[in-house]
Design a protein around this motif. Structure first.
Motif, PDB file in Angstrom:
ATOM      1  N   ASP A 190       0.973  -1.291   0.076  1.00 30.80           N
ATOM      2  CA  ASP A 190       0.092  -0.037   0.078  1.00 30.80           C
ATOM      3  C   ASP A 190       0.935   1.194   0.081  1.00 30.80           C
ATOM      4  O   ASP A 190       1.511   1.683   1.019  1.00 30.80           O
ATOM      5  N   VAL A 191       1.118   1.888  -1.164  1.00 30.36           N
ATOM      6  CA  VAL A 191       2.280   2.891  -1.426  1.00 30.36           C
ATOM      7  C   VAL A 191       1.337   4.010  -1.204  1.00 30.36           C
ATOM      8  O   VAL A 191       0.460   4.356  -2.322  1.00 30.36           O
ATOM      9  N   ARG A 192       1.326   5.183  -0.662  1.00 27.53           N
ATOM     10  CA  ARG A 192       0.575   6.148  -0.241  1.00 27.53           C
ATOM     11  C   ARG A 192       1.472   7.623  -0.668  1.00 27.53           C
ATOM     12  O   ARG A 192       2.272   8.101   0.234  1.00 27.53           O
ATOM     13  N   PHE A 193       1.273   7.958  -2.069  1.00 30.70           N
ATOM     14  CA  PHE A 193       2.002   9.183  -2.254  1.00 30.70           C
ATOM     15  C   PHE A 193       1.232  10.303  -1.888  1.00 30.70           C
ATOM     16  O   PHE A 193       0.271  10.211  -1.394  1.00 30.70           O
ATOM     17  N   LYS A 194       1.957  11.740  -1.691  1.00 30.83           N
ATOM     18  CA  LYS A 194       1.297  12.615  -0.993  1.00 30.83           C
ATOM     19  C   LYS A 194       0.785  12.329   0.166  1.00 30.83           C
ATOM     20  O   LYS A 194      -0.366  13.159   0.866  1.00 30.83           O
ATOM     21  N   HIS A 195       1.244  11.563   1.074  1.00 32.73           N
ATOM     22  CA  HIS A 195       1.071  11.434   2.473  1.00 32.73           C
ATOM     23  C   HIS A 195       2.181  11.838   3.346  1.00 32.73           C
ATOM     24  O   HIS A 195       3.251  11.250   3.389  1.00 32.73           O
ATOM     25  N   THR A 196       1.994  12.739   4.105  1.00 28.24           N
ATOM     26  CA  THR A 196       3.068  13.314   4.730  1.00 28.24           C
ATOM     27  C   THR A 196       3.067  12.838   6.305  1.00 28.24           C
ATOM     28  O   THR A 196       1.977  13.171   7.262  1.00 28.24           O
ATOM     29  N   SER A 197       4.028  12.328   7.047  1.00 23.45           N
ATOM     30  CA  SER A 197       4.010  11.689   8.393  1.00 23.45           C
ATOM     31  C   SER A 197       4.158  13.046   9.222  1.00 23.45           C
ATOM     32  O   SER A 197       4.976  14.056   8.830  1.00 23.45           O
ATOM     33  N   GLN A 198       3.199  13.236  10.274  1.00 23.68           N
ATOM     34  CA  GLN A 198       3.613  14.195  11.078  1.00 23.68           C
ATOM     35  C   GLN A 198       3.892  14.010  12.725  1.00 23.68           C
ATOM     36  O   GLN A 198       4.676  14.705  13.198  1.00 23.68           O
ATOM     37  N   GLN A 199       3.195  12.686  13.180  1.00 23.83           N
ATOM     38  CA  GLN A 199       3.613  12.543  14.542  1.00 23.83           C
ATOM     39  C   GLN A 199       3.843  10.821  14.524  1.00 23.83           C
ATOM     40  O   GLN A 199       3.314  10.088  13.718  1.00 23.83           O
ATOM     41  N   LEU A 200       4.730  10.114  15.371  1.00 23.59           N
ATOM     42  CA  LEU A 200       4.612   9.147  15.805  1.00 23.59           C
ATOM     43  C   LEU A 200       3.801   8.646  17.172  1.00 23.59           C
ATOM     44  O   LEU A 200       3.483   9.473  17.764  1.00 23.59           O
ATOM     45  N   VAL A 201       3.271   7.419  17.194  1.00 23.83           N
ATOM     46  CA  VAL A 201       2.429   7.237  18.159  1.00 23.83           C
ATOM     47  C   VAL A 201       3.338   6.272  19.041  1.00 23.83           C
ATOM     48  O   VAL A 201       3.417   5.203  18.647  1.00 23.83           O
ATOM     49  N   ARG A 202       3.456   6.740  20.336  1.00 27.98           N
ATOM     50  CA  ARG A 202       4.237   5.510  21.511  1.00 27.98           C
ATOM     51  C   ARG A 202       3.343   5.236  22.379  1.00 27.98           C
ATOM     52  O   ARG A 202       2.781   6.109  23.278  1.00 27.98           O
ATOM     53  N   GLU A 203       2.835   4.176  22.553  1.00 29.14           N
ATOM     54  CA  GLU A 203       1.848   3.900  23.482  1.00 29.14           C
ATOM     55  C   GLU A 203       2.748   3.809  25.102  1.00 29.14           C
ATOM     56  O   GLU A 203       3.802   4.115  25.326  1.00 29.14           O
ATOM     57  N   SER A 204       1.696   3.644  26.126  1.00 32.66           N
ATOM     58  CA  SER A 204       2.058   3.735  27.346  1.00 32.66           C
ATOM     59  C   SER A 204       3.108   2.779  27.899  1.00 32.66           C
ATOM     60  O   SER A 204       4.004   2.961  28.962  1.00 32.66           O
ATOM     61  N   ASP A 205       3.368   1.516  27.146  1.00 33.65           N
ATOM     62  CA  ASP A 205       4.251   0.635  27.411  1.00 33.65           C
ATOM     63  C   ASP A 205       5.542   0.873  26.734  1.00 33.65           C
ATOM     64  O   ASP A 205       6.490   0.142  26.803  1.00 33.65           O
ATOM     65  N   GLY A 206       5.595   2.071  26.258  1.00 35.34           N
ATOM     66  CA  GLY A 206       6.814   2.387  25.352  1.00 35.34           C
ATOM     67  C   GLY A 206       7.040   1.927  23.896  1.00 35.34           C
ATOM     68  O   GLY A 206       8.011   2.331  23.218  1.00 35.34           O
ATOM     69  N   ARG A 207       6.016   1.257  23.532  1.00 39.73           N
ATOM     70  CA  ARG A 207       6.315   0.701  21.955  1.00 39.73           C
ATOM     71  C   ARG A 207       5.578   1.695  21.148  1.00 39.73           C
ATOM     72  O   ARG A 207       4.631   2.256  21.270  1.00 39.73           O
ATOM     73  N   VAL A 208       6.493   2.149  19.893  1.00 34.12           N
ATOM     74  CA  VAL A 208       5.821   2.797  18.901  1.00 34.12           C
ATOM     75  C   VAL A 208       4.929   1.926  17.921  1.00 34.12           C
ATOM     76  O   VAL A 208       5.305   1.070  17.482  1.00 34.12           O
ATOM     77  N   SER A 209       3.620   2.441  17.906  1.00 37.39           N
ATOM     78  CA  SER A 209       2.599   1.477  17.369  1.00 37.39           C
ATOM     79  C   SER A 209       2.242   2.170  16.018  1.00 37.39           C
ATOM     80  O   SER A 209       1.450   1.277  15.122  1.00 37.39           O
ATOM     81  N   ALA A 210       2.136   3.275  15.898  1.00 33.59           N
ATOM     82  CA  ALA A 210       1.601   3.858  14.660  1.00 33.59           C
ATOM     83  C   ALA A 210       2.191   5.337  14.243  1.00 33.59           C
ATOM     84  O   ALA A 210       3.268   5.794  14.744  1.00 33.59           O
ATOM     85  N   VAL A 211       1.923   5.594  13.014  1.00 29.53           N
ATOM     86  CA  VAL A 211       2.256   6.965  12.277  1.00 29.53           C
ATOM     87  C   VAL A 211       0.938   7.930  12.002  1.00 29.53           C
ATOM     88  O   VAL A 211      -0.004   7.042  11.457  1.00 29.53           O
ATOM     89  N   ILE A 212       1.071   9.057  12.551  1.00 26.64           N
ATOM     90  CA  ILE A 212      -0.250   9.750  11.969  1.00 26.64           C
ATOM     91  C   ILE A 212       0.248  10.693  10.726  1.00 26.64           C
ATOM     92  O   ILE A 212       1.191  11.332  10.938  1.00 26.64           O
ATOM     93  N   ALA A 213      -0.332  10.736   9.850  1.00 29.35           N
ATOM     94  CA  ALA A 213      -0.252  11.240   8.603  1.00 29.35           C
ATOM     95  C   ALA A 213      -1.156  12.130   8.041  1.00 29.35           C
ATOM     96  O   ALA A 213      -2.412  11.670   8.069  1.00 29.35           O
ATOM     97  N   THR A 214      -0.847  13.080   7.255  1.00 25.83           N
ATOM     98  CA  THR A 214      -1.892  13.888   6.469  1.00 25.83           C
ATOM     99  C   THR A 214      -1.781  13.437   5.193  1.00 25.83           C
ATOM    100  O   THR A 214      -0.804  13.208   4.284  1.00 25.83           O
ATOM    101  N   ASP A 215      -3.185  13.645   4.374  1.00 23.71           N
ATOM    102  CA  ASP A 215      -2.797  13.432   2.496  1.00 23.71           C
ATOM    103  C   ASP A 215      -2.879  14.409   2.176  1.00 23.71           C
ATOM    104  O   ASP A 215      -2.780  15.623   2.622  1.00 23.71           O
TER     105      ASP A 215
END
Length: 569
Positions: A252-277
């Motif tokens: 799933d290749v998303r062009f024109k998608h810009t990462s804004q922040q990473l999500v780090r869970e309370s247990d310390g694991r990075v679980s996601a990327v929040i991006a804008t289209d």
């Protein structure tokens, strides 16, 4: 009389690799936040709050280290949708493409976020150890000798385990990618490995050829043609083939998608990327296995450049150093906001090339009209020496006979027919004279006048040099006697402006498994960094004794991180 300036250098480079020579990034910095701007935005959930920089140095003031200051977390209410896959890769340059290919080939679902409209390609030379193209030509490299040389160049201020990982696994990685792209008509060849006298390089540089951008003329790739263009960019064909391949496999290749922040869970694991289209809408991309930061360097962030790569901004020629890499450090910053740190060695070397890869190397003088180096020195050493000359400029002098005195060097070690002939070199040089890039002169006085050199000093320099040629010994810089060629008129000459920096070779603190580390050297679970976003690999200088080692490193660790996420390492 035209001068080979920063402007002409940049123009030539962009023309040669217009499909993304610039812009190695897949995310933004700092995040434009609808959540922060909205007065009635809901409070972010616990894991999103962690994305603001839990455990990081986010308390730094904007005047101190502004890149460490995290924005407000993006509110869950502002996220329009959530997409889940095994791996989320931020950035579709070389590293990101290699990682995506490895991950999907090893059975993982992959999402790639790229803020531009296409992938980013730059160069194409990969330095690897003992791949099939090298071994087939009996050009094996002794890793013990080469790695110790690499470590000595860096004064051992790097992660030796990572360097050894590159040495031990890069040939395997290159052969693996060769198998992947073979159905697309591409194959690797060893690149002018016999260029020992001039470049002093190890024979480990491969390029992938067979695509639409493969050159049709040997002269355009000759290391002595004097042209500031970068020649063809084989990485375009390689990444295009790999992009087609991973999309055919379901990436799933998303062009024109810009990462804004990473999500780090309370247990310390990075679980996601929040991006804008492209419309500014937020999507959360959840990574079940891991997030890979492959967003390139920070060269276009003035504060980071000044702090981490001071030689570029604090130098004898001020701000005249062209920055080729357009990365703004956004992926690096977002990793800092969730607890990552920069590499311990805070003085990052630039990948700095003097004037061009194709400079003329017979007699080189500075603005005072005197030689300052053995002209056979490699590119990175030449850049360092040029940088310390008054004004950062230098003038090359040679004559027509030099075309026949040069060793015939094919850009492909497997095919000697790709070496330019003396006639082709002369025609190229004459064409550059017509363009006003080179000049021809019957006397040294003409050259001195054109380039504002002291004529008496220049004439003495050439007289002394010709004496060394007659004696067979360079008493000043001990240039190899085999490369001492008398310089008599009529002359060719050209002026090279200040060196250009292709990238800053430093980044996030990572281990040999590409895991992003905290200030306590603990891995952040689920977060990886590769390519120019990753640090701990370079110090002092980017050495062209290992020509293409940056892309070789990208290929190696992209290959390995995909395997690691699949549980194979």
């Amino acid at each position: 009389m035209a001068v080979l300036s920063r402007r002409s250098f940049v123009t030539g480079g962009v023309a040669a690799g217009a499909l993304g020579l610039l812009g190695l990034a897949g995310c933004a910095s700092p995040a434009p936040t609808k959540a922060a701007d909205s007065q009635d935005a809901g409070k972010a959930d616990e894991s999103n709050a962690a994305s603001s920089g839990q455990g990081s140095s986010a308390q730094a003031t904007a005047s101190d280290k502004p890149w460490e200051v995290a924005p407000e977390p993006i509110a869950e209410a502002d996220i329009a949708q959530t997409v889940e896959s095994d791996v989320v890769i931020v950035g579709l340059g070389a590293s990101g493409t290699y990682a995506a290919t490895s991950a999907i080939e090893n059975g993982l679902s992959v999402t790639v976020l790229e803020r531009n409209e296409t992938f980013n390609a730059n160069g194409g030379s990969h330095f690897v150890f003992n791949s099939k193209p090298q071994l087939e030509l009996d050009k094996a490299i002794d890793p013990v000798v080469a790695v110790k040389d690499f470590l000595n160049i860096s004064s051992y201020r790097v992660d030796g385990s990572a360097v050894w990982t590159w040495a031990n696994r890069s040939g395997e990685a290159a052969d693996w990618f060769a198998d992947v792209v073979e159905p697309y008509g591409l194959h690797p060849v060893l690149q002018h490995s016999d260029n020992v006298v001039i470049e002093r390089i190890y024979p480990g540089t491969i390029i992938f050829i067979g695509g639409e951008n493969e050159p049709t003329s040997a002269i355009d790739q000759d290391p002595y043609n004097g042209d500031l263009g970068l020649g063809f960019v084989p990485e375009i064909d390689l990444l295009a083939a790999l992009l087609q391949h991973i999309q055919s496999k379901g990436a799933d290749v998303r062009f024109k998608h810009t990462s804004q922040q990473l999500v780090r869970e309370s247990d310390g694991r990075v679980s996601a990327v929040i991006a804008t289209d492209g419309d500014g809408a937020y999507t959360k991309f959840v990574a079940k296995k891991g997030v890979v930061i492959a967003t390139g360097s920070y060269s276009q962030d003035a504060a980071m450049l000044d702090y981490f790569c001071p030689i570029v901004s604090h130098n004898p020629v001020g701000d005249q150093v062209a920055q080729f890499n357009m990365g703004d450090g956004s992926g690096i910053k977002q990793s800092l906001w969730v607890g990552g740190v920069m590499q311990h060695n805070g003085d990052h070397p630039p990948m700095m090339f003097w004037g061009s890869t194709n400079c003329i190397k017979n007699v080189m003088v500075n603005s005072e009209g005197v030689r300052f180096i053995d002209e056979n020195a490699g590119q990175s050493n030449f850049a360092a020496a040029q940088f310390n000359q008054t004004g950062g400029t230098m003038v090359a002098l040679w004559n027509a006979e030099y075309a026949s005195q040069l060793p015939a060097i094919s850009y492909r070690a497997d095919d000697p027919s790709w070496a330019a002939t003396p006639e082709e070199l002369l025609a190229k040089w004459e064409g550059l004279v017509e363009q006003g890039i080179f000049m021809k002169a019957d006397s040294l006085d003409e050259i001195a006048s054109a380039y504002d050199l002291p004529a008496d000093a220049l004439k003495k320099t050439v007289e002394d040099y010709n004496g060394y040629c007659a004696a067979g010994e360079d008493l000043e810089f001990h240039k190899d006697p085999a490369t001492l060629h008398e310089l008599t008129g009529p002359f060719f000459a050209t002026k090279y402006d200040v060196p250009a920096s292709l990238a800053c070779m430093g980044g996030l603190h990572v281990n040999a498994r590409s895991q992003v580390l905290t200030a306590d050297d603990e891995p952040i679970e689920g977060l990886y960094a590769i390519g120019l976003a990753a640090g701990d690999f370079y110090a002092n200088q980017y050495s062209t004794r290992f020509a293409g080692n940056s892309l070789g490193r990208c290929m190696t660790f992209g290959y390995l991180v995909g395997r690691q996420l699949a549980g194979l390492e």
